[in-house]
Design a protein around this motif. Structure first.
Motif, PDB file in Angstrom:
ATOM      1  N   VAL A 127       0.289  -0.860  -0.156  1.00  0.00           N
ATOM      2  CA  VAL A 127      -0.299  -0.117  -0.266  1.00  0.00           C
ATOM      3  C   VAL A 127       0.884   1.238   0.126  1.00  0.00           C
ATOM      4  CG1 VAL A 127      -1.652   1.497   1.424  1.00  0.00           C
ATOM      5  CG2 VAL A 127      -2.298  -0.630   0.757  1.00  0.00           C
ATOM      6  N   ARG A 128       1.944   1.217   1.070  1.00  0.00           N
ATOM      7  CA  ARG A 128       2.760   2.347   0.926  1.00  0.00           C
ATOM      8  C   ARG A 128       3.693   2.731  -0.779  1.00  0.00           C
ATOM      9  NH1 ARG A 128       4.972   1.205   4.986  1.00  0.00           N
ATOM     10  NH2 ARG A 128       6.675  -0.615   4.313  1.00  0.00           N
ATOM     11  N   GLU A 129       3.879   1.101  -0.988  1.00  0.00           N
ATOM     12  CA  GLU A 129       5.038   1.830  -2.380  1.00  0.00           C
ATOM     13  C   GLU A 129       4.204   1.888  -3.337  1.00  0.00           C
ATOM     14  OE1 GLU A 129       8.223  -1.442  -5.019  1.00  0.00           O
ATOM     15  OE2 GLU A 129       5.738  -2.155  -4.262  1.00  0.00           O
ATOM     16  N   ARG A 130       2.087   1.498  -3.772  1.00  0.00           N
ATOM     17  CA  ARG A 130       2.052   1.969  -4.390  1.00  0.00           C
ATOM     18  C   ARG A 130       1.129   3.714  -4.401  1.00  0.00           C
ATOM     19  NH1 ARG A 130      -1.117  -3.525  -6.650  1.00  0.00           N
ATOM     20  NH2 ARG A 130       0.620  -4.175  -7.294  1.00  0.00           N
ATOM     21  N   ARG A 131       1.367   4.258  -3.371  1.00  0.00           N
ATOM     22  CA  ARG A 131       0.168   5.146  -2.984  1.00  0.00           C
ATOM     23  C   ARG A 131       1.654   6.159  -3.307  1.00  0.00           C
ATOM     24  NH1 ARG A 131       2.492   7.149   2.199  1.00  0.00           N
ATOM     25  NH2 ARG A 131       1.158   5.256   3.257  1.00  0.00           N
ATOM     26  N   THR A 132       2.812   5.771  -3.164  1.00  0.00           N
ATOM     27  CA  THR A 132       4.197   6.614  -3.417  1.00  0.00           C
ATOM     28  C   THR A 132       4.076   6.835  -4.699  1.00  0.00           C
ATOM     29  OG1 THR A 132       5.001   5.963  -1.433  1.00  0.00           O
ATOM     30  CG2 THR A 132       5.914   7.454  -3.498  1.00  0.00           C
ATOM     31  N   ALA A 133       4.334   5.810  -4.840  1.00  0.00           N
ATOM     32  CA  ALA A 133       4.025   5.774  -6.927  1.00  0.00           C
ATOM     33  C   ALA A 133       2.979   6.504  -7.625  1.00  0.00           C
ATOM     34  CB  ALA A 133       4.078   4.758  -7.477  1.00  0.00           C
ATOM     35  N   LEU A 134       1.350   6.630  -6.867  1.00  0.00           N
ATOM     36  CA  LEU A 134       0.324   6.634  -7.875  1.00  0.00           C
ATOM     37  C   LEU A 134       0.464   9.113  -7.275  1.00  0.00           C
ATOM     38  CD1 LEU A 134      -1.929   4.643  -7.024  1.00  0.00           C
ATOM     39  CD2 LEU A 134      -1.805   5.407  -8.994  1.00  0.00           C
ATOM     40  N   LEU A 135       0.763   8.815  -6.739  1.00  0.00           N
ATOM     41  CA  LEU A 135       0.500  10.195  -5.836  1.00  0.00           C
ATOM     42  C   LEU A 135       1.948  11.080  -6.448  1.00  0.00           C
ATOM     43  CD1 LEU A 135      -0.037  10.374  -2.340  1.00  0.00           C
ATOM     44  CD2 LEU A 135      -1.889  10.499  -3.714  1.00  0.00           C
ATOM     45  N   ALA A 136       3.297  10.785  -7.017  1.00  0.00           N
ATOM     46  CA  ALA A 136       4.479  10.596  -8.169  1.00  0.00           C
ATOM     47  C   ALA A 136       3.588  11.206  -8.942  1.00  0.00           C
ATOM     48  CB  ALA A 136       5.372   9.871  -8.104  1.00  0.00           C
ATOM     49  N   HIS A 137       2.764   9.639 -10.440  1.00  0.00           N
ATOM     50  CA  HIS A 137       2.381   9.943 -11.594  1.00  0.00           C
ATOM     51  C   HIS A 137       1.285  10.385 -11.695  1.00  0.00           C
ATOM     52  CE1 HIS A 137       1.586   8.140 -15.486  1.00  0.00           C
ATOM     53  NE2 HIS A 137      -0.270   8.141 -14.744  1.00  0.00           N
ATOM     54  N   VAL A 138       0.484  11.335 -10.665  1.00  0.00           N
ATOM     55  CA  VAL A 138       0.309  12.858 -10.701  1.00  0.00           C
ATOM     56  C   VAL A 138       0.792  14.353  -9.905  1.00  0.00           C
ATOM     57  CG1 VAL A 138      -2.416  10.839 -10.563  1.00  0.00           C
ATOM     58  CG2 VAL A 138      -1.545  12.041  -9.087  1.00  0.00           C
ATOM     59  N   GLY A 139       1.668  14.099  -9.971  1.00  0.00           N
ATOM     60  CA  GLY A 139       2.418  15.176  -9.487  1.00  0.00           C
ATOM     61  C   GLY A 139       1.886  15.564  -7.723  1.00  0.00           C
ATOM     62  N   LEU A 140       1.066  14.952  -6.862  1.00  0.00           N
ATOM     63  CA  LEU A 140       0.952  15.400  -6.162  1.00  0.00           C
ATOM     64  C   LEU A 140       2.087  14.292  -4.823  1.00  0.00           C
ATOM     65  CD1 LEU A 140      -2.954  15.147  -6.164  1.00  0.00           C
ATOM     66  CD2 LEU A 140      -1.472  16.825  -6.157  1.00  0.00           C
ATOM     67  N   ALA A 141       2.557  14.287  -4.847  1.00  0.00           N
ATOM     68  CA  ALA A 141       3.818  13.442  -4.664  1.00  0.00           C
ATOM     69  C   ALA A 141       4.461  14.618  -3.144  1.00  0.00           C
ATOM     70  CB  ALA A 141       5.296  12.917  -4.805  1.00  0.00           C
ATOM     71  N   GLU A 142       4.286  15.284  -2.690  1.00  0.00           N
ATOM     72  CA  GLU A 142       4.673  16.287  -2.204  1.00  0.00           C
ATOM     73  C   GLU A 142       3.769  16.791  -1.034  1.00  0.00           C
ATOM     74  OE1 GLU A 142       7.387  19.628  -3.708  1.00  0.00           O
ATOM     75  OE2 GLU A 142       8.928  18.642  -4.586  1.00  0.00           O
ATOM     76  N   LYS A 143       2.555  16.256  -1.449  1.00  0.00           N
ATOM     77  CA  LYS A 143       0.919  16.969  -0.445  1.00  0.00           C
ATOM     78  C   LYS A 143       0.842  15.609   0.427  1.00  0.00           C
ATOM     79  CE  LYS A 143       0.139  20.977  -3.783  1.00  0.00           C
ATOM     80  NZ  LYS A 143       0.703  22.006  -3.022  1.00  0.00           N
TER      81      LYS A 143
END
Length: 256
Positions: A127-143
């Motif tokens: 879950v943690r790994e995929r969440r990080t990758a998904l948010l990076a994919h949509v440009g929200l990793a820092e939020k």
């Protein structure tokens, strides 16, 4: 991590161990009425397994209702929706729908993604790994830790898309997801949608924006007065629409 691990991917050919295909989609004589008011009538439609279908038409043509019918959110008054021999209710869990106004949990950005991934029974580390990758994919990793309610309109819609993609849908329905966004935010959404389509997710996208339709569509379904006035490849549709209603719409005239 590769996109294939968390995002729509090039799907293998069906086998006994995989779910039944949900394409081709065949719609025949689809109708929807509210009391004495008929909002969709005699809709026939055939869609294959690839690409982005853009649904266009004037206000009140039935575009959003068509999406909800195909997704199984509402029941038709008549006609048949056949997902390769299955009803909408049988394939709903293999689809995702993003609305014009994103519906988000009153939690952090990251928790909105976690909720979907945990519901799929994934291990905590995954879950943690995929969440990080998904948010990076949509440009929200820092939020990740920011409350979702503090996102801008464009950011909130990107989060809604990330949450939809977290389910790895075979079909992604989008109901005017950029209608209230500025051009830069709309372009960011288009790029995410294009990437999903290119990786194998079937996209069905409602928009009023002719420029957006030209950029995204592989084929166009034009609805008018609750019926399909045209369904053609995008290049042919935009070059020479066959129906008077579509020609007027593309020319910027008021079509009722």
């Amino acid at each position: 991590m590769s996109d294939a691990a968390i995002l729509p991917f090039e799907r293998a050919e069906p086998s006994a161990s995989l779910p039944r295909p949900i394409f081709p989609l065949a719609v025949r004589g689809l109708a929807l009425s509210y009391g004495a008011t008929q909002v969709l009538a005699g809709v026939d439609l055939d869609l294959g397994a690839r690409g982005c279908t853009v649904v266009m038409g004037p206000n009140g043509a039935g575009k959003s209702l068509l999406l909800k019918l195909l997704h199984g959110l509402i029941a038709p008054s008549g006609g048949v929706i056949d997902w390769a021999g299955q009803s909408p209710s049988e394939v709903t869990r293999r689809q995702a729908l993003v609305f014009q106004r994103p519906v988000l949990l009153r939690r952090s950005v990251g928790a909105n993604i976690d909720f979907v991934l945990k519901a799929r029974g994934l291990p905590r580390a995954t879950v943690r790994e995929r969440r990080t990758a998904l948010l990076a994919h949509v440009g929200l990793a820092e939020k990740t830790d920011l409350p979702a309610r503090r996102l801008s309109g464009g950011e909130a819609q990107r989060l809604a898309l990330a949450r939809a993609l977290a389910t790895e849908p075979e079909v992604l329905f989008l109901d005017e997801p950029t209608a209230s966004l500025d051009p830069a935010s709309a372009l960011a959404i288009e790029e995410i949608v294009t990437r999903a389509r290119d990786l194998g997710t079937r996209v069905i996208f409602v928009t009023h924006d002719v420029g957006q339709a030209r950029r995204l569509a592989d084929d166009v379904v034009f609805l008018h007065r609750g019926r399909v006035a045209e369904h053609r490849p995008a290049e042919a549709f935009f070059a020479a629409p066959r129906s008077e209603a579509a020609a007027g719409y593309l020319a910027g005239r008021i079509v009722v």
